[in-house]
Write a protein that holds these residues in place. Sequence first.
Motif, PDB file in Angstrom:
ATOM      1  N   ALA A 156      29.862  49.777  40.447  1.00 54.04           N
ATOM      2  CA  ALA A 156      29.791  48.376  40.879  1.00 54.04           C
ATOM      3  C   ALA A 156      29.104  48.282  42.240  1.00 54.04           C
ATOM      4  CB  ALA A 156      31.194  47.780  40.984  1.00 54.04           C
ATOM      5  N   ALA A 165      33.320  40.482  48.317  1.00 52.00           N
ATOM      6  CA  ALA A 165      33.045  41.898  48.047  1.00 52.00           C
ATOM      7  C   ALA A 165      32.190  42.528  49.145  1.00 52.00           C
ATOM      8  CB  ALA A 165      32.347  42.057  46.699  1.00 52.00           C
ATOM      9  N   THR A 166      31.361  41.706  49.819  1.00 49.48           N
ATOM     10  CA  THR A 166      30.518  42.216  50.900  1.00 49.48           C
ATOM     11  C   THR A 166      31.351  42.867  51.989  1.00 49.48           C
ATOM     12  OG1 THR A 166      29.032  40.327  50.542  1.00 49.48           O
ATOM     13  CG2 THR A 166      28.717  41.584  52.572  1.00 49.48           C
ATOM     14  N   ALA A 209      23.041  42.616  46.923  1.00 46.01           N
ATOM     15  CA  ALA A 209      23.598  42.437  45.576  1.00 46.01           C
ATOM     16  C   ALA A 209      22.974  41.243  44.856  1.00 46.01           C
ATOM     17  CB  ALA A 209      25.117  42.251  45.660  1.00 46.01           C
ATOM     18  N   SER A 215      23.589  45.156  43.081  1.00 49.83           N
ATOM     19  CA  SER A 215      24.621  44.998  42.044  1.00 49.83           C
ATOM     20  C   SER A 215      23.991  44.635  40.699  1.00 49.83           C
ATOM     21  CB  SER A 215      25.600  43.894  42.453  1.00 49.83           C
ATOM     22  OG  SER A 215      26.360  43.460  41.344  1.00 49.83           O
TER      23      SER A 215
HETATM   24  C1  LIG Z   1      28.207  40.343  43.219  1.00 52.27           C
HETATM   25  C2  LIG Z   1      28.256  40.628  44.649  1.00 52.27           C
HETATM   26  C3  LIG Z   1      28.841  41.793  45.149  1.00 52.27           C
HETATM   27  C4  LIG Z   1      29.635  42.720  44.309  1.00 52.27           C
HETATM   28  O1  LIG Z   1      28.965  43.347  43.311  1.00 52.27           O
HETATM   29  P1  LIG Z   1      29.803  43.874  42.038  1.00 52.27           P
HETATM   30  O2  LIG Z   1      28.780  44.668  41.292  1.00 52.27           O
HETATM   31  O3  LIG Z   1      30.291  42.684  41.306  1.00 52.27           O
HETATM   32  O4  LIG Z   1      30.902  44.728  42.541  1.00 52.27           O
HETATM   33  C5  LIG Z   1      28.762  42.045  46.493  1.00 52.27           C
HETATM   34  N1  LIG Z   1      28.165  41.189  47.336  1.00 52.27           N
HETATM   35  C6  LIG Z   1      27.606  40.043  46.902  1.00 52.27           C
HETATM   36  C7  LIG Z   1      26.940  39.154  47.888  1.00 52.27           C
HETATM   37  C8  LIG Z   1      27.652  39.713  45.558  1.00 52.27           C
HETATM   38  O5  LIG Z   1      27.146  38.555  45.139  1.00 52.27           O
END
Ligand SMILES: *Cc1c(COP(=O)(O)O)cnc(C)c1O
Length: 430
Positions: free
Chosen positions: A69, A110-111, A183, A205
């Motif tokens: 991920a 997630a960042t 991502a 991502s």
């Molecule tokens: C989607 C996303 C992630 C996380 O990526 P995953 O592959 O879903 O773990 C991190 N940062 C941003 C800005 C995102 O849009």
Amino acid sequence: MNSTKDFSGIEPFESKVWLSSPTMHGEEIKYVKEAYDTNWLSTVGENINELERLVAEYVGCKYAVALSAGTAALHLGTKLAAEKIYGMARPNEGTLRGHKVFCSDMTFDATINPVAYEDGEAVFIDTEADTWNMDPVALEKAFEIYPEVKIVVIAHLYGTPGKIDEIKKVCDAHGALIVEDAAESLGAKYKGKETGTFGNYNIISFNGNKIITGSAGGMFLTDSREDADKVRKWSTQSREDAPWYQHEEIGYNYRMSNIIAGIVRGQMPHLDEHIAQKKAIYERYKEGFKDLPVKMNPYDAANSEPNFWLSCMIIDKDAMCQTVRGEKKALYISEKGKSCPTEILEAISSINAEGRPIWKPMHMQPIYRSNAFVTAKGNGRGQSNAYIDEGAAVDVGADIFDRGLCLPSDNKMTPEQQDRIIEIIHRCFA
Ligand SMILES: *Cc1c(COP(=O)(O)O)cnc(C)c1O
């Protein structure tokens, strides 16, 4: 629905128009089947090798490490930065324990969650209005307040490159390393160079809603052989070169599966085509909204080429109807000639299409409420909706969240469907 506007005669879509959903082409299943037929079903195989080669070549970096991920890639990238500066931690401690990290504020959580995974403390840096990314002026101010900080995590929101040169300049002046979260921006360029190559540690991502997808997956990108090897080792449980399971470091199960890699491998030849489709959607909205008191999400046309992953709009201040947002609900008073994100999102949803509010800034999230927040003007928290001089918001992120929204941006949306969405948004301002 609270709206008093007239939406009559606009038929709902038979099948839902999504914000951004996977778009498959056929090659994907061929590579998945190959993996199945040859029994390469784990985290080793031809699809992984080939995908790493394809992505490194496309982005223009030396090494790409395929992971489960984007979040996993961010975790390991952040940990690498932390080890570089603070050294290896004991097994029961995060590598950022006792340390602050400067982070993009308007992004997906997630960042910046990996800072917490490693026991660090995120300090949120406000957003600028020109690209909706980290404000280099606020970043400089943050270094004045916290000169000891050595790591900065930046994201390129909605596929729009941020003010990379200005941010790099500030970071260089303070000897700080950059973790770059690309991502959402795979394929976007800044001064002719791909995002995902500007940081000391870079990630992309392949989540199901991104510009290309493997249903899941992510990558760590680098020019450093040592860093690539380290991430590969950490992502496969940190096994040492020994006849038995031997461990000198904490490990993770973060490697990409060869099945997922097959899907992404089949998507790679279509990345540029997806970007062209997304750009056409953005341009069509822009043209369709010409006569409305709204603007599209902005970008620096002279220096950058976004991938246009999501089309967004922001309502002019004097065209906003009265609205309040609590933690989980929003209320508004429908008013002639004006509208607000909630009214527009409800209208879009009523015809079976998916929009979304702007990513709620991290400093406004209950989980991060006690973290510091630095703005270019004013003193940070508690100033949402406050404006000083002509039209300059103090808390820019909160202002974009208040007035902005993400529009249906699926590449499979037809011009006819998009016209219907544009029409219903016009009715919101009638
Ligand atoms: C989607 C996303 C992630 C996380 O990526 P995953 O592959 O879903 O773990 C991190 N940062 C941003 C800005 C995102 O849009």
